[in-house]
Design a protein around this motif. Structure first.
Motif, PDB file in Angstrom:
ATOM      1  N   LEU A  19     -32.970  11.897  10.490  1.00  0.00           N
ATOM      2  CA  LEU A  19     -32.427  12.234   9.171  1.00  0.00           C
ATOM      3  C   LEU A  19     -31.359  11.237   8.750  1.00  0.00           C
ATOM      4  CD1 LEU A  19     -32.162  16.127   9.452  1.00  0.00           C
ATOM      5  CD2 LEU A  19     -33.799  14.800   8.081  1.00  0.00           C
ATOM      6  N   LEU A  20     -30.517  10.831   9.680  1.00  0.00           N
ATOM      7  CA  LEU A  20     -29.484   9.849   9.384  1.00  0.00           C
ATOM      8  C   LEU A  20     -30.112   8.536   8.934  1.00  0.00           C
ATOM      9  CD1 LEU A  20     -26.526   8.888   9.408  1.00  0.00           C
ATOM     10  CD2 LEU A  20     -26.861   8.286  11.806  1.00  0.00           C
ATOM     11  N   ALA A  21     -31.150   8.091   9.616  1.00  0.00           N
ATOM     12  CA  ALA A  21     -31.794   6.820   9.286  1.00  0.00           C
ATOM     13  C   ALA A  21     -32.394   6.839   7.882  1.00  0.00           C
ATOM     14  CB  ALA A  21     -32.875   6.502  10.314  1.00  0.00           C
ATOM     15  N   ARG A  22     -32.774   8.021   7.387  1.00  0.00           N
ATOM     16  CA  ARG A  22     -33.353   8.116   6.041  1.00  0.00           C
ATOM     17  C   ARG A  22     -32.299   8.297   4.958  1.00  0.00           C
ATOM     18  NH1 ARG A  22     -37.419  12.061   8.239  1.00  0.00           N
ATOM     19  NH2 ARG A  22     -36.187  13.566   7.112  1.00  0.00           N
ATOM     20  N   ASN A  23     -31.057   8.557   5.344  1.00  0.00           N
ATOM     21  CA  ASN A  23     -29.990   8.793   4.385  1.00  0.00           C
ATOM     22  C   ASN A  23     -29.753   7.526   3.558  1.00  0.00           C
ATOM     23  OD1 ASN A  23     -27.139   8.636   3.458  1.00  0.00           O
ATOM     24  ND2 ASN A  23     -27.068  10.707   4.312  1.00  0.00           N
ATOM     25  N   PRO A  24     -29.814   7.620   2.221  1.00  0.00           N
ATOM     26  CA  PRO A  24     -29.667   6.407   1.389  1.00  0.00           C
ATOM     27  C   PRO A  24     -28.292   5.747   1.503  1.00  0.00           C
ATOM     28  CG  PRO A  24     -29.846   8.380   0.017  1.00  0.00           C
ATOM     29  CD  PRO A  24     -30.096   8.813   1.420  1.00  0.00           C
ATOM     30  N   VAL A  25     -27.242   6.525   1.693  1.00  0.00           N
ATOM     31  CA  VAL A  25     -25.905   5.940   1.860  1.00  0.00           C
ATOM     32  C   VAL A  25     -25.850   5.144   3.160  1.00  0.00           C
ATOM     33  CG1 VAL A  25     -23.449   6.439   2.145  1.00  0.00           C
ATOM     34  CG2 VAL A  25     -24.806   7.740   0.481  1.00  0.00           C
ATOM     35  N   PHE A  26     -26.363   5.731   4.234  1.00  0.00           N
ATOM     36  CA  PHE A  26     -26.399   5.033   5.512  1.00  0.00           C
ATOM     37  C   PHE A  26     -27.202   3.745   5.394  1.00  0.00           C
ATOM     38  CE2 PHE A  26     -28.786   4.102   9.390  1.00  0.00           C
ATOM     39  CZ  PHE A  26     -27.745   3.863  10.270  1.00  0.00           C
ATOM     40  N   ARG A  27     -28.342   3.815   4.728  1.00  0.00           N
ATOM     41  CA  ARG A  27     -29.196   2.628   4.579  1.00  0.00           C
ATOM     42  C   ARG A  27     -28.506   1.547   3.761  1.00  0.00           C
ATOM     43  NH1 ARG A  27     -34.778   3.665   5.747  1.00  0.00           N
ATOM     44  NH2 ARG A  27     -35.348   2.081   4.247  1.00  0.00           N
ATOM     45  N   ALA A  28     -27.790   1.931   2.715  1.00  0.00           N
ATOM     46  CA  ALA A  28     -27.096   0.943   1.873  1.00  0.00           C
ATOM     47  C   ALA A  28     -25.962   0.275   2.645  1.00  0.00           C
ATOM     48  CB  ALA A  28     -26.553   1.607   0.615  1.00  0.00           C
ATOM     49  N   VAL A  29     -25.165   1.065   3.345  1.00  0.00           N
ATOM     50  CA  VAL A  29     -24.050   0.513   4.123  1.00  0.00           C
ATOM     51  C   VAL A  29     -24.584  -0.311   5.286  1.00  0.00           C
ATOM     52  CG1 VAL A  29     -22.102   1.128   5.618  1.00  0.00           C
ATOM     53  CG2 VAL A  29     -22.445   2.320   3.452  1.00  0.00           C
ATOM     54  N   GLY A  30     -25.675   0.136   5.869  1.00  0.00           N
ATOM     55  CA  GLY A  30     -26.229  -0.527   7.039  1.00  0.00           C
ATOM     56  C   GLY A  30     -26.841  -1.886   6.777  1.00  0.00           C
ATOM     57  N   ARG A  31     -27.086  -2.237   5.529  1.00  0.00           N
ATOM     58  CA  ARG A  31     -27.672  -3.541   5.215  1.00  0.00           C
ATOM     59  C   ARG A  31     -26.685  -4.685   5.417  1.00  0.00           C
ATOM     60  NH1 ARG A  31     -32.233  -1.592   3.218  1.00  0.00           N
ATOM     61  NH2 ARG A  31     -32.310  -0.247   1.412  1.00  0.00           N
ATOM     62  N   LYS A  32     -25.417  -4.368   5.416  1.00  0.00           N
ATOM     63  CA  LYS A  32     -24.426  -5.432   5.589  1.00  0.00           C
ATOM     64  C   LYS A  32     -24.489  -5.980   7.016  1.00  0.00           C
ATOM     65  CE  LYS A  32     -20.528  -2.600   6.953  1.00  0.00           C
ATOM     66  NZ  LYS A  32     -19.150  -2.316   6.776  1.00  0.00           N
TER      67      LYS A  32
ATOM     68  N   ILE B 188     -28.573  -9.529  16.928  1.00  0.00           N
ATOM     69  CA  ILE B 188     -27.540  -8.721  16.280  1.00  0.00           C
ATOM     70  C   ILE B 188     -26.688  -9.558  15.326  1.00  0.00           C
ATOM     71  CG2 ILE B 188     -27.527  -6.927  18.039  1.00  0.00           C
ATOM     72  CD1 ILE B 188     -25.009  -8.136  19.212  1.00  0.00           C
ATOM     73  N   ALA B 189     -26.628 -10.858  15.574  1.00  0.00           N
ATOM     74  CA  ALA B 189     -25.910 -11.737  14.638  1.00  0.00           C
ATOM     75  C   ALA B 189     -26.738 -11.987  13.384  1.00  0.00           C
ATOM     76  CB  ALA B 189     -25.575 -13.056  15.319  1.00  0.00           C
ATOM     77  N   GLN B 190     -28.061 -12.048  13.546  1.00  0.00           N
ATOM     78  CA  GLN B 190     -28.962 -12.403  12.442  1.00  0.00           C
ATOM     79  C   GLN B 190     -29.310 -11.204  11.569  1.00  0.00           C
ATOM     80  OE1 GLN B 190     -32.610 -14.032  13.928  1.00  0.00           O
ATOM     81  NE2 GLN B 190     -33.604 -14.065  11.932  1.00  0.00           N
ATOM     82  N   LEU B 191     -29.544 -10.055  12.183  1.00  0.00           N
ATOM     83  CA  LEU B 191     -30.048  -8.897  11.446  1.00  0.00           C
ATOM     84  C   LEU B 191     -28.904  -8.010  10.966  1.00  0.00           C
ATOM     85  CD1 LEU B 191     -33.018  -8.007  13.803  1.00  0.00           C
ATOM     86  CD2 LEU B 191     -33.123  -9.220  11.624  1.00  0.00           C
ATOM     87  N   GLY B 192     -29.139  -7.268   9.934  1.00  0.00           N
ATOM     88  CA  GLY B 192     -28.136  -6.347   9.415  1.00  0.00           C
ATOM     89  C   GLY B 192     -27.892  -5.189  10.352  1.00  0.00           C
ATOM     90  N   GLN B 193     -26.780  -4.540  10.146  1.00  0.00           N
ATOM     91  CA  GLN B 193     -26.371  -3.418  10.979  1.00  0.00           C
ATOM     92  C   GLN B 193     -27.413  -2.304  10.960  1.00  0.00           C
ATOM     93  OE1 GLN B 193     -22.222  -2.563  10.727  1.00  0.00           O
ATOM     94  NE2 GLN B 193     -22.568  -0.368  10.867  1.00  0.00           N
ATOM     95  N   ALA B 194     -28.046  -2.072   9.814  1.00  0.00           N
ATOM     96  CA  ALA B 194     -29.041  -1.006   9.706  1.00  0.00           C
ATOM     97  C   ALA B 194     -30.232  -1.261  10.614  1.00  0.00           C
ATOM     98  CB  ALA B 194     -29.513  -0.858   8.262  1.00  0.00           C
TER      99      ALA B 194
END
Length: 161
Positions: A19-32, A130-136
């Motif tokens: 459920l957390l992985a599908r959360n849009p806020v988590f996904r938006a923040v995780g792209r950084k 982990i350096a190349q890919l986003g946090q999400a």
């Protein structure tokens, strides 16, 4: 003689993590991109576990750290990178299974020469991931590993009686 097995304890958080992985806020923040300090923490954990193995002082937590790192790196490689990256992680997974096999025969949990090289290559590759890919992506890979573990989809070495 009793049968010894390495196995993971059940994890009950698979539904919550999905459920957390599908959360849009988590996904938006995780792209950084992942913060440099968090990247360092992850890299240090794997390198310290590897050093414990080299010194002969590895414990279950060190093994689990390396197993988790390899599994997360395998998920990242298979979903977002090349098959060459996956091959490096598969070689490290084989090294972990060989170390488990040695431990089941009463020997110290340690890597052979090929296993040491494979594990170092896997650690280096994971640091690059982990350096190349986003946090999400990294978090999603960890959630995937946790879900697989909860479902019992783990490699393990079993010793028969």
């Amino acid at each position: 003689m009793s049968t010894q097995r390495f196995h993971f304890a059940p994890v009950n958080h698979a539904k919550k993590t999905a459920l957390l992985a599908r959360n849009p806020v988590f996904r938006a923040v995780g792209r950084k991109p992942m913060e440099a300090t968090r990247q360092t923490d992850l890299a240090l954990a794997a390198r310290m576990a590897f050093e414990s193995v080299q010194r002969g002082t590895a414990n279950v937590a060190d093994r689990d750290t390396l197993v988790c790192m390899v599994n997360v790196a395998m998920v990242l490689a298979s979903k977002h990178l090349s098959t060459a990256d996956l091959d490096d992680q598969l070689a490290a997974q084989d090294a972990l299974l060989r170390a488990d096999g040695r431990a089941l025969t009463g020997k110290a949990w340690n890597f052979d020469g090929e296993g040491r090289r494979a594990m170092l290559t896997a650690i280096d590759a994971h640091e690059q991931q982990i350096a190349q890919l986003g946090q999400a992506y990294v978090t999603d890979a960890l959630l995937t590993v946790m879900d697989m573990r909860a479902k019992g989809h783990v490699h393990q070495v079993k010793q028969s009686a």
